[in-house]
Design an enzyme around this catalytic site. Structure first.
Site, short mmCIF file in Angstrom:
data_model
loop_
_atom_site.label_atom_id
_atom_site.label_comp_id
_atom_site.label_asym_id
_atom_site.label_seq_id
_atom_site.Cartn_x
_atom_site.Cartn_y
_atom_site.Cartn_z
NE ARG A 14 -3.78 -2.39 0.58
CZ ARG A 14 -3.69 -3.60 0.00
NH1 ARG A 14 -2.79 -3.86 -0.91
NH2 ARG A 14 -4.55 -4.54 0.32
CB SER A 25 -8.76 -2.01 4.21
OG SER A 25 -9.11 -3.19 3.55
CD GLU A 55 -5.55 0.06 2.57
OE1 GLU A 55 -5.33 -0.96 3.24
OE2 GLU A 55 -6.19 0.07 1.51
P1 NAP Z 1 -9.50 -12.14 4.26
O1 NAP Z 1 -9.49 -13.13 3.15
O2 NAP Z 1 -10.54 -12.21 5.31
O3 NAP Z 1 -8.06 -12.16 4.96
C1 NAP Z 1 -7.73 -11.21 5.97
C2 NAP Z 1 -6.34 -10.67 5.72
O4 NAP Z 1 -5.42 -11.74 5.78
C3 NAP Z 1 -6.20 -10.02 4.38
O5 NAP Z 1 -6.19 -8.66 4.56
C4 NAP Z 1 -4.92 -10.58 3.78
O6 NAP Z 1 -3.89 -9.65 3.63
C5 NAP Z 1 -4.45 -11.62 4.76
N1 NAP Z 1 -4.31 -12.90 4.02
C6 NAP Z 1 -5.27 -13.83 3.80
N2 NAP Z 1 -4.75 -14.87 3.13
C7 NAP Z 1 -3.46 -14.58 2.90
C8 NAP Z 1 -2.41 -15.27 2.26
N3 NAP Z 1 -2.58 -16.48 1.72
N4 NAP Z 1 -1.19 -14.69 2.21
C9 NAP Z 1 -0.99 -13.48 2.75
N5 NAP Z 1 -1.95 -12.77 3.37
C10 NAP Z 1 -3.17 -13.32 3.46
O7 NAP Z 1 -9.52 -10.65 3.63
P2 NAP Z 1 -10.71 -9.84 2.98
O8 NAP Z 1 -11.01 -8.68 3.83
O9 NAP Z 1 -11.82 -10.74 2.56
O10 NAP Z 1 -10.02 -9.26 1.68
C11 NAP Z 1 -9.70 -10.10 0.61
C12 NAP Z 1 -8.65 -9.40 -0.25
O11 NAP Z 1 -9.16 -8.16 -0.77
C13 NAP Z 1 -7.39 -9.06 0.53
O12 NAP Z 1 -6.29 -9.27 -0.32
C14 NAP Z 1 -7.55 -7.61 0.87
O13 NAP Z 1 -6.32 -6.93 0.97
C15 NAP Z 1 -8.34 -7.09 -0.32
N6 NAP Z 1 -9.16 -5.95 0.08
C16 NAP Z 1 -8.61 -4.70 0.09
C17 NAP Z 1 -9.37 -3.62 0.51
C18 NAP Z 1 -8.82 -2.24 0.58
O14 NAP Z 1 -9.59 -1.31 0.77
N7 NAP Z 1 -7.54 -2.06 0.46
C19 NAP Z 1 -10.68 -3.81 0.91
C20 NAP Z 1 -11.18 -5.10 0.91
C21 NAP Z 1 -10.42 -6.17 0.49
P3 NAP Z 1 -3.72 -8.68 2.34
O15 NAP Z 1 -4.68 -7.58 2.59
O16 NAP Z 1 -2.30 -8.25 2.47
O17 NAP Z 1 -4.03 -9.48 1.11
#
Ligand code: NAP
Length: 350
Positions: A156, A226, A322
């Site tokens: 990020r 996020s 963020e």
């Molecule tokens: P999730 O699958 O519930 O997982 C929670 C967190 O764990 C994520 O933020 C992710 O980090 C980390 N994670 C899960 N599996 C991973 C792996 N195999 N290796 C490394 N890190 C892992 O997350 P979620 O909220 O449903 O989001 C799914 C994806 O969408 C994530 O990649 C998240 O970053 C992205 N997202 C981004 C935003 C935003 O506003 N920036 C909003 C919603 C979702 P990472 O975030 O580093 O991937």
């Protein structure tokens, strides 16, 4: 005379002195120069996602609406030259429809193409940096276009939050999508996709459907995605937390640090659904703060500060936003504001 509202995905009622639309790099620079001559604050905005306006803006907001998608190709890759004002998700949709694959894991991320490099958007195991070829920025005072090949992308993070934060605007983004496409299914939930359901279109549809289930649509419920970054902590601290919470998900990083899921920490503090004023922690995903009912900017700030404090008390982990905070005259230090608000609350005994 009433002031124009500022577009923001939190759905907050915030205004600026002027809100103008720029469709070319020259228009962005002209509006910038006019504001500087009037001695007013000025900022360039995409679609107002990932941004929290903490109060009304005292100057000009320039909406970057530079359009256009031009496609070229080499033997190995499709080359996309995209205007910064194009919607990121529309770009992803278009590439998939044209058989140009790679961006499918990044479907449904709100915001414009020009905002994508700034925080190196990432989701489901894929990051913007894997596809970027170059980013064109304009120096606002002179109109000079500079091509950035190395955006120094991190989690990020990028050069556009540091060296090129002030006085520049992103005007065009060059992407390179390999013709020899391979699905990226490294992220946990994608592994559940059936072997026969792993085309780029399948992944795109799957990512859209899980995002729609877990994340509030900003058109319906205001939010900025996020709110906090996932913290990187020392392995010792992660081990200590694991002693008390054996189910904590931890992700080892190449630098020896450990990534924790900020949403998980917030949930374990019992804050899912927690409401303060018009703001609330989202019930499905604790990492998202929503504008539940006519929230004022201060409701969001106070709730974020409270969440940060609770996580720090329970886990000794200090979350960093963020979301970027914009005050009356420009960007402000988001972490510092949350710390100041927590101190004020403590001194008032709340
Ligand atoms: P999730 O699958 O519930 O997982 C929670 C967190 O764990 C994520 O933020 C992710 O980090 C980390 N994670 C899960 N599996 C991973 C792996 N195999 N290796 C490394 N890190 C892992 O997350 P979620 O909220 O449903 O989001 C799914 C994806 O969408 C994530 O990649 C998240 O970053 C992205 N997202 C981004 C935003 C935003 O506003 N920036 C909003 C919603 C979702 P990472 O975030 O580093 O991937």
């Amino acid at each position: 005379m009433s002031q124009p509202p500022i577009l923001n995905t939190f759905g907050l009622s915030v205004t600026a002195k002027n809100v103008v639309v720029a469709k070319t790099p020259k228009a962005v620079c002209d509006y910038f120069s006019k504001a500087i001559k009037r001695n007013e604050p000025v900022m360039v905005l995409g679609y107002g996602s990932n941004t929290l306006f903490t109060e009304n803006f005292l100057g000009t907001v320039i909406l970057n609406r530079i359009g256009g998608i031009i496609t070229g190709e080499t033997d190995e890759s499709y080359l996309l030259h995209v205007g910064a004002g194009v919607s990121w998700h529309k770009l992803v949709e278009k590439t998939i429809a044209r058989g140009q694959y790679g961006l499918e894991n990044l479907a449904l991320i709100p915001g414009s193409v020009g905002s994508a490099p700034i925080q190196n958007i990432g989701a489901y195991g894929v990051e913007f940096k894997q596809f970027v070829d170059y980013v064109d920025i304009v120096e606002l005072a002179t109109g000079t276009i500079i091509t950035i090949k190395d955006g120094k992308y991190g989690y990020r993070d990028s050069i556009f939050k540091h060296q090129y934060r002030n006085g520049y605007a992103i005007v065009r983004v060059g992407l390179r999508l390999a013709k020899a496409w391979q699905p990226n299914l490294s992220y946990g939930v994608l592994k559940s996709l059936h072997r026969d359901k792993r085309t780029a279109r399948d992944i795109f549809d799957f990512v859209c459907s899980i995002r729609q289930q877990k994340l509030p649509d900003p058109v319906i419920v205001g939010n900025g995605g996020s709110f906090f970054k996932n913290p990187l902590v020392h392995a010792d601290l992660a081990d200590k937390i694991r002693d008390d919470y054996p189910d904590i998900p931890i992700y080892l990083q190449p630098n020896g640090k450990v990534k924790l899921a900020a949403g998980w920490l917030i949930e374990k503090c019992g804050l899912k659904g927690y409401q303060l004023g018009g703001a609330a922690v989202h019930k499905e995903q604790a990492l998202v703060i929503i504008n539940k009912r006519n929230a004022a900017p201060n409701d969001i700030v106070k709730l974020a500060s409270f969440v940060r404090q609770k996580v720090a008390e329970q886990f000794q982990v200090f979350l960093e936003p963020e979301i970027r905070f914009i005050g009356a005259e420009g960007e402000i230090d988001a972490t510092k504001l949350l710390v100041d608000v927590a101190r004020e609350d403590q001194s008032c005994g709340t």
